[in-house]
Write an enzyme that holds these catalytic residues in place. Structure first.
Site, short mmCIF file in Angstrom:
data_model
loop_
_atom_site.label_atom_id
_atom_site.label_comp_id
_atom_site.label_asym_id
_atom_site.label_seq_id
_atom_site.Cartn_x
_atom_site.Cartn_y
_atom_site.Cartn_z
N CYS A 124 0.82 -1.28 -0.04
CA CYS A 124 0.05 0.14 -0.07
C CYS A 124 0.83 1.30 -0.03
O CYS A 124 2.15 1.24 0.30
CB CYS A 124 -0.84 0.02 1.22
SG CYS A 124 -2.27 1.05 0.82
N CYS A 126 -0.16 3.95 2.03
CA CYS A 126 -0.07 4.89 3.20
C CYS A 126 0.90 5.10 4.16
O CYS A 126 1.11 6.15 4.78
CB CYS A 126 -1.49 4.48 3.85
SG CYS A 126 -1.83 2.85 4.31
N CYS A 134 -3.91 6.04 0.79
CA CYS A 134 -3.37 4.76 0.05
C CYS A 134 -3.14 4.85 -1.40
O CYS A 134 -3.35 3.93 -2.06
CB CYS A 134 -4.34 3.84 0.49
SG CYS A 134 -4.51 3.38 2.14
N LYS A 203 -12.39 -4.78 2.40
CA LYS A 203 -11.71 -3.89 3.41
C LYS A 203 -12.61 -2.88 3.87
O LYS A 203 -12.88 -2.05 2.93
CB LYS A 203 -10.13 -3.73 2.94
CG LYS A 203 -9.55 -2.96 4.10
CD LYS A 203 -8.00 -2.42 3.81
CE LYS A 203 -7.67 -1.53 4.84
NZ LYS A 203 -6.09 -1.52 4.49
N ARG A 213 -2.66 2.50 13.10
CA ARG A 213 -2.05 3.78 12.59
C ARG A 213 -1.05 4.37 13.31
O ARG A 213 0.04 5.08 12.97
CB ARG A 213 -3.40 4.59 12.19
CG ARG A 213 -4.02 3.92 10.95
CD ARG A 213 -5.39 4.64 10.50
NE ARG A 213 -5.80 4.10 9.59
CZ ARG A 213 -7.22 4.44 9.21
NH1 ARG A 213 -7.89 5.63 9.53
NH2 ARG A 213 -8.08 3.77 8.45
N ARG A 225 -10.65 7.44 4.96
CA ARG A 225 -10.32 6.44 3.78
C ARG A 225 -11.68 5.97 3.11
O ARG A 225 -11.86 5.11 2.60
CB ARG A 225 -9.60 5.27 4.04
CG ARG A 225 -8.37 5.43 4.86
CD ARG A 225 -7.47 4.49 4.78
NE ARG A 225 -6.26 4.17 5.63
CZ ARG A 225 -5.29 5.28 5.55
NH1 ARG A 225 -5.32 6.10 4.71
NH2 ARG A 225 -4.27 4.99 6.60
N GLU A 242 -17.14 -6.78 -4.62
CA GLU A 242 -15.62 -6.41 -4.53
C GLU A 242 -14.80 -7.87 -4.66
O GLU A 242 -13.84 -7.71 -5.31
CB GLU A 242 -15.10 -5.88 -3.16
CG GLU A 242 -15.95 -4.44 -2.98
CD GLU A 242 -15.05 -3.63 -3.44
OE1 GLU A 242 -13.83 -3.73 -4.05
OE2 GLU A 242 -15.39 -2.34 -3.70
N LYS A 257 -11.64 -8.02 6.20
CA LYS A 257 -10.98 -7.04 7.07
C LYS A 257 -11.83 -6.25 7.58
O LYS A 257 -12.39 -5.47 6.75
CB LYS A 257 -9.68 -6.62 6.70
CG LYS A 257 -8.86 -5.94 7.53
CD LYS A 257 -7.62 -5.13 7.04
CE LYS A 257 -6.91 -4.25 7.83
NZ LYS A 257 -6.00 -3.41 7.16
N SER A 284 -5.94 -4.50 14.56
CA SER A 284 -5.33 -3.99 15.71
C SER A 284 -6.22 -3.64 16.55
O SER A 284 -6.03 -4.15 18.28
CB SER A 284 -4.53 -2.65 15.44
OG SER A 284 -5.33 -1.70 14.33
N TYR A 323 -2.22 -10.60 15.76
CA TYR A 323 -1.17 -10.28 16.49
C TYR A 323 -0.77 -11.33 17.51
O TYR A 323 0.37 -11.22 18.22
CB TYR A 323 -1.45 -8.85 17.04
CG TYR A 323 -1.41 -7.84 15.89
CD1 TYR A 323 -0.35 -7.34 15.47
CD2 TYR A 323 -2.84 -7.45 15.70
CE1 TYR A 323 -0.52 -6.41 14.07
CE2 TYR A 323 -3.06 -6.67 14.44
CZ TYR A 323 -1.88 -5.97 13.73
OH TYR A 323 -2.06 -5.25 12.79
#
Ligand code: PBG
Ligand code: ZN
Length: 334
Positions: A124, A126, A134, A203, A213, A225, A242, A257, A284, A323
């Site tokens: 990406c 960004c 992005c 997404k 971020r 976004r 999509e 996501k 996150s 994570y």
């Protein structure tokens, strides 16, 4: 099923009356090989800087990244996905486009030190642009927005530099129309026709990305976004469109996501696209919420995490980016 007896002949508790029966009849099992660990890499040496909003996650210099990669391999994880934090961001996101860029260096170093570990790269703009969007910006009728088609050429070039350094899978996350096709043809022209694309296909423009971020220092400097990431309030079928577009463009694997607030989307895509490996990104904010509650002693982190992973798999995801990948792997292997 319509011939099923009813109570008292039928007693559903028999299928869970002891631990052995529950184990035997378990359907969703967690496995390290289905998990991908996201990692953040930056320049420097011996840097392991904890991300304030993501306890237990770090910005890593390449030497430290290699340590993480070794652990990921030893735990049998499915792979790692790399996010780069460049020293310099500019309007064009230049750091993303050459072999000396942070992610390119990181991929080469990991593939050299830990050759058998699967390495994905997030693709990406960004993380590399000073405006944090992005794609490439342009102004039209007084409104500044990401310019779709010029961004495609940039993404294609970026993908080739990742593949040249040894990235095993390219994962474009920018939600540009045509991105998969542009990346596919750039990779093919450069002799990387064997490298798969895992597209962030559906997404959403989600508030659950907040802590990321901070981690990637990639918050947009103005606006948001919502002209490129999906609208959570749109019909679920938009996600199917999509996905369809990305499949038509040549996506080898798909990603949804975030995960938890979009389990319905995961299920619908899984049911409609059998045969295409489906990943979900447990993002996150989903991580940080559990961490914060666990730190307060309000919930049992390990149990909540296992239940969360189970839910994402049960919804239909074959692969989970999380994570917690190392923690889960340690538990299921011990
Ligand atoms: C970059 C990107 C983002 C995430 C993955 N790739 C952030 C964003 O779109 O703003 C989010 C991951 C997370 O929250 O864990 N496009
Ligand atoms: Zn982005």
């Amino acid at each position: 099923m319509n011939a099923e007896p009813s109570f008292p002949k039928l007693r559903l508790r028999r299928l869970r009356y002891n631990a052995g029966v529950r184990n035997l009849t378990r359907h969703t099992r967690l496995h390290p090989g289905s998990l991908i660990l996201p990692l953040f890499v930056r320049s420097g040496e011996n840097i392991r800087q904890e991300i304030g909003s993501m306890p237990g996650q770090y910005q890593l210099s390449i030497d430290q990244l290699i340590e993480e990669a070794r652990q990921a391999r030893d735990l049998g994880l499915g792979g790692i996905i790399l996010f780069g934090i460049p020293d310099e961001k500019d309007h064009q996101g230049s750091d993303a486009l050459h072999a000396g860029g942070i992610v390119q260096q990181a991929v080469a170093a990991v593939k050299n030190a830990v050759p058998n570990l699967l390495v994905l790269t997030d693709l990406c703009m960004c993380e590399y642009t000073d405006h944090g969007h992005c794609g490439i910006l342009h102004e039209q009728s007084g409104i500044t927005d990401v310019f779709n088609d010029p961004t495609l050429e940039y993404l294609g070039r970026q993908a080739v530099t990742h593949a040249e350094q040894g990235a095993d899978i390219i994962a474009p996350s920018g939600m540009m129309d045509g991105m998969v096709q542009a990346i596919r043809s750039a990779l093919d022209s450069a002799g990387h026709e064997h490298i798969p694309i895992m597209s962030y296909a559906a997404k959403y423009a989600s508030s659950y990305y907040g802590p990321f971020r901070d981690a990637a220092e990639s918050a947009p400097s103005f606006g948001d976004r919502r002209t490129y990431q999906m609208d959570p309030t749109a019909q679920a079928e938009q996600a199917l469109r999509e996905v369809k577009l990305d499949v038509q463009e040549g996506a080898d694997m798909l990603m949804i996501k975030p995960a938890l607030a979009y389990l319905d989307i995961i299920t619908r895509v899984a049911e409609n696209y059998r045969g295409i490996p489906l990943a979900a990104y447990n993002v996150s904010g989903e991580y940080s919420m559990v961490k914060a509650a666990a730190a307060n002693g309000w919930i049992d982190e390990e149990k909540v995490v296992d239940e969360t992973m189970t839910a994402i798999h049960r919804a239909g995801a074959d692969i989970i980016l999380t994570y917690w990948a190392k923690d889960v792997a340690r538990r299921v292997c011990s």
